[in-house]
Design a protein around this motif. Structure first.
Motif, PDB file in Angstrom:
ATOM      1  N   ALA A  70      55.372  47.816  24.141  1.00  0.00           N
ATOM      2  CA  ALA A  70      55.331  46.911  22.988  1.00  0.00           C
ATOM      3  C   ALA A  70      54.120  46.091  22.920  1.00  0.00           C
ATOM      4  CB  ALA A  70      56.611  45.952  23.280  1.00  0.00           C
ATOM      5  N   SER A  71      53.468  46.137  24.101  1.00  0.00           N
ATOM      6  CA  SER A  71      52.311  45.194  24.146  1.00  0.00           C
ATOM      7  C   SER A  71      51.480  45.985  25.443  1.00  0.00           C
ATOM      8  CB  SER A  71      52.565  43.657  24.656  1.00  0.00           C
ATOM      9  OG  SER A  71      51.467  43.046  24.817  1.00  0.00           O
ATOM     10  N   ALA A  72      50.026  45.930  25.259  1.00  0.00           N
ATOM     11  CA  ALA A  72      49.152  46.444  26.167  1.00  0.00           C
ATOM     12  C   ALA A  72      47.830  45.817  26.279  1.00  0.00           C
ATOM     13  CB  ALA A  72      48.974  47.768  25.996  1.00  0.00           C
ATOM     14  N   GLY A  73      47.179  44.992  27.133  1.00  0.00           N
ATOM     15  CA  GLY A  73      45.917  44.567  27.080  1.00  0.00           C
ATOM     16  C   GLY A  73      45.445  44.742  28.557  1.00  0.00           C
ATOM     17  N   ALA A  74      44.170  44.450  28.311  1.00  0.00           N
ATOM     18  CA  ALA A  74      43.263  44.443  29.652  1.00  0.00           C
ATOM     19  C   ALA A  74      42.149  43.350  29.709  1.00  0.00           C
ATOM     20  CB  ALA A  74      42.791  45.939  29.735  1.00  0.00           C
ATOM     21  N   GLU A  75      41.840  42.864  30.725  1.00  0.00           N
ATOM     22  CA  GLU A  75      40.914  42.050  30.960  1.00  0.00           C
ATOM     23  C   GLU A  75      39.693  43.151  31.760  1.00  0.00           C
ATOM     24  OE1 GLU A  75      41.220  38.127  32.319  1.00  0.00           O
ATOM     25  OE2 GLU A  75      42.995  38.128  31.160  1.00  0.00           O
ATOM     26  N   PHE A  76      38.606  43.452  31.405  1.00  0.00           N
ATOM     27  CA  PHE A  76      37.547  44.118  31.981  1.00  0.00           C
ATOM     28  C   PHE A  76      36.649  43.021  32.791  1.00  0.00           C
ATOM     29  CE2 PHE A  76      39.081  46.376  28.434  1.00  0.00           C
ATOM     30  CZ  PHE A  76      39.534  47.811  29.014  1.00  0.00           C
ATOM     31  N   VAL A  77      36.587  43.113  33.984  1.00  0.00           N
ATOM     32  CA  VAL A  77      35.948  42.306  34.807  1.00  0.00           C
ATOM     33  C   VAL A  77      34.270  42.995  35.125  1.00  0.00           C
ATOM     34  CG1 VAL A  77      35.554  40.983  36.947  1.00  0.00           C
ATOM     35  CG2 VAL A  77      37.951  41.416  36.064  1.00  0.00           C
ATOM     36  N   LYS A  78      34.469  44.113  35.390  1.00  0.00           N
ATOM     37  CA  LYS A  78      32.955  44.934  35.752  1.00  0.00           C
ATOM     38  C   LYS A  78      33.350  46.267  35.230  1.00  0.00           C
ATOM     39  CE  LYS A  78      31.240  42.217  39.319  1.00  0.00           C
ATOM     40  NZ  LYS A  78      30.499  41.993  40.310  1.00  0.00           N
ATOM     41  N   PRO A  79      32.302  47.149  34.828  1.00  0.00           N
ATOM     42  CA  PRO A  79      32.332  48.375  34.424  1.00  0.00           C
ATOM     43  C   PRO A  79      32.833  49.131  35.537  1.00  0.00           C
ATOM     44  CG  PRO A  79      29.966  47.753  34.625  1.00  0.00           C
ATOM     45  CD  PRO A  79      30.887  46.549  34.854  1.00  0.00           C
ATOM     46  N   GLY A  80      33.584  50.391  35.125  1.00  0.00           N
ATOM     47  CA  GLY A  80      33.861  51.395  36.089  1.00  0.00           C
ATOM     48  C   GLY A  80      33.010  52.681  35.708  1.00  0.00           C
ATOM     49  N   PHE A  81      32.531  53.392  36.709  1.00  0.00           N
ATOM     50  CA  PHE A  81      31.536  54.438  36.605  1.00  0.00           C
ATOM     51  C   PHE A  81      32.126  55.782  37.299  1.00  0.00           C
ATOM     52  CE2 PHE A  81      29.344  50.557  37.358  1.00  0.00           C
ATOM     53  CZ  PHE A  81      28.319  50.415  36.316  1.00  0.00           C
ATOM     54  N   MET A  82      31.817  56.728  36.696  1.00  0.00           N
ATOM     55  CA  MET A  82      32.082  58.175  36.984  1.00  0.00           C
ATOM     56  C   MET A  82      31.854  58.132  38.440  1.00  0.00           C
ATOM     57  SD  MET A  82      30.593  61.951  35.575  1.00  0.00           S
ATOM     58  CE  MET A  82      28.979  61.260  35.419  1.00  0.00           C
ATOM     59  N   GLY A  83      32.726  58.642  39.311  1.00  0.00           N
ATOM     60  CA  GLY A  83      32.905  58.890  40.656  1.00  0.00           C
ATOM     61  C   GLY A  83      33.348  57.754  41.231  1.00  0.00           C
ATOM     62  N   ASP A  84      33.711  56.583  40.859  1.00  0.00           N
ATOM     63  CA  ASP A  84      34.408  55.500  41.359  1.00  0.00           C
ATOM     64  C   ASP A  84      35.789  56.101  41.732  1.00  0.00           C
ATOM     65  OD1 ASP A  84      32.389  53.713  40.943  1.00  0.00           O
ATOM     66  OD2 ASP A  84      33.333  52.679  39.343  1.00  0.00           O
ATOM     67  N   CYS A  85      36.478  55.266  43.038  1.00  0.00           N
ATOM     68  CA  CYS A  85      37.668  55.497  43.138  1.00  0.00           C
ATOM     69  C   CYS A  85      38.336  54.090  42.849  1.00  0.00           C
ATOM     70  CB  CYS A  85      38.028  55.983  44.439  1.00  0.00           C
ATOM     71  SG  CYS A  85      37.532  57.645  44.720  1.00  0.00           S
ATOM     72  N   LEU A  86      39.213  53.963  42.275  1.00  0.00           N
ATOM     73  CA  LEU A  86      39.771  52.761  41.740  1.00  0.00           C
ATOM     74  C   LEU A  86      41.172  52.628  42.478  1.00  0.00           C
ATOM     75  CD1 LEU A  86      39.227  52.347  37.898  1.00  0.00           C
ATOM     76  CD2 LEU A  86      37.990  51.655  39.866  1.00  0.00           C
ATOM     77  N   ASP A  87      41.522  51.377  43.189  1.00  0.00           N
ATOM     78  CA  ASP A  87      42.697  51.301  43.791  1.00  0.00           C
ATOM     79  C   ASP A  87      43.578  50.178  42.732  1.00  0.00           C
ATOM     80  OD1 ASP A  87      42.158  52.486  46.385  1.00  0.00           O
ATOM     81  OD2 ASP A  87      40.855  50.755  46.749  1.00  0.00           O
ATOM     82  N   CYS A  88      44.738  50.986  42.350  1.00  0.00           N
ATOM     83  CA  CYS A  88      45.493  50.314  41.398  1.00  0.00           C
ATOM     84  C   CYS A  88      46.898  49.639  42.015  1.00  0.00           C
ATOM     85  CB  CYS A  88      45.575  51.189  39.956  1.00  0.00           C
ATOM     86  SG  CYS A  88      44.312  51.803  39.374  1.00  0.00           S
ATOM     87  N   THR A  89      46.986  48.552  41.971  1.00  0.00           N
ATOM     88  CA  THR A  89      48.354  47.902  42.583  1.00  0.00           C
ATOM     89  C   THR A  89      49.175  47.390  41.044  1.00  0.00           C
ATOM     90  OG1 THR A  89      46.904  47.068  44.391  1.00  0.00           O
ATOM     91  CG2 THR A  89      48.986  45.931  44.057  1.00  0.00           C
ATOM     92  N   VAL A  90      50.404  47.565  41.276  1.00  0.00           N
ATOM     93  CA  VAL A  90      51.275  47.312  40.312  1.00  0.00           C
ATOM     94  C   VAL A  90      52.161  46.142  40.551  1.00  0.00           C
ATOM     95  CG1 VAL A  90      53.196  47.910  38.543  1.00  0.00           C
ATOM     96  CG2 VAL A  90      51.442  49.572  39.442  1.00  0.00           C
ATOM     97  N   LEU A  91      52.398  44.863  39.928  1.00  0.00           N
ATOM     98  CA  LEU A  91      52.655  43.641  40.162  1.00  0.00           C
ATOM     99  C   LEU A  91      53.977  43.545  38.838  1.00  0.00           C
ATOM    100  CD1 LEU A  91      50.442  41.290  41.689  1.00  0.00           C
ATOM    101  CD2 LEU A  91      52.322  42.807  42.917  1.00  0.00           C
ATOM    102  N   VAL A  92      55.174  43.408  39.278  1.00  0.00           N
ATOM    103  CA  VAL A  92      56.145  42.798  38.082  1.00  0.00           C
ATOM    104  C   VAL A  92      56.023  41.572  37.789  1.00  0.00           C
ATOM    105  CG1 VAL A  92      58.693  42.943  37.527  1.00  0.00           C
ATOM    106  CG2 VAL A  92      57.629  44.974  38.734  1.00  0.00           C
ATOM    107  N   ASP A  93      55.883  41.070  36.799  1.00  0.00           N
ATOM    108  CA  ASP A  93      55.870  39.824  36.181  1.00  0.00           C
ATOM    109  C   ASP A  93      57.391  39.313  35.577  1.00  0.00           C
ATOM    110  OD1 ASP A  93      53.221  39.361  36.576  1.00  0.00           O
ATOM    111  OD2 ASP A  93      52.728  40.068  34.504  1.00  0.00           O
TER     112      ASP A  93
END
Length: 149
Positions: A70-93
């Protein structure tokens, strides 16, 4: 519960590592913002299966329960680059009657890259109207929320 401004995430929260691929990037090699949502939806699917023990594909397929946003948004702090590995953590509000609100925090070597906020609504794929969270999903979300405190 989680807050978008939190820089620390619960150590007991489910986490996955996501590679940034060529297909996620614009010609400058920076992740195109719209591709983040596709990448993060993959994180949500994996979280359901691995973090909650709920088969995401069974929920949508045989059980005919929609898991739409119903809603999706993001705050982009720094750019992500090809070759990066992003560690993604999920927290329930918040766990509601037919919806849940959660954040995904993505970091690169502990450096914040983005925080995304989602409101997911469970619906009947027959009527396309909201339905209460299935009991097994609610129980899994409540267990997960407690271990992340």
């Amino acid at each position: 519960m989680a807050d978008a401004s939190d820089t620390l995430v619960a150590r007991s929260a489910w986490q996955t590592r996501v590679p940034v691929r060529f297909s996620h990037c614009d010609p400058a090699g920076i992740v195109y913002f719209a591709r983040y949502f596709d990448l993060l939806n993959g994180v949500v699917e994996d979280w359901f299966c691995q973090g909650l023990g709920i088969d995401y594909h069974e929920m949508i397929g045989p059980r005919r329960t929609g898991l739409g946003f119903a809603s999706a948004g993001a705050e982009f702090v720094k750019p992500g680059f090809m070759g990066d590995c992003l560690d993604c953590t999920v927290l329930v509000d918040r766990i509601g009657r037919s919806s849940l609100t959660f954040h995904i925090h993505a970091t690169r070597a502990e450096e914040p890259i983005l925080t995304a906020r989602f409101v997911m609504v469970t619906t009947s794929l027959e009527t396309h109207r909201s339905v209460p969270l299935p009991d097994d999903l609610r129980a899994a979300l409540e267990r997960y929320w407690k271990i992340c405190q």
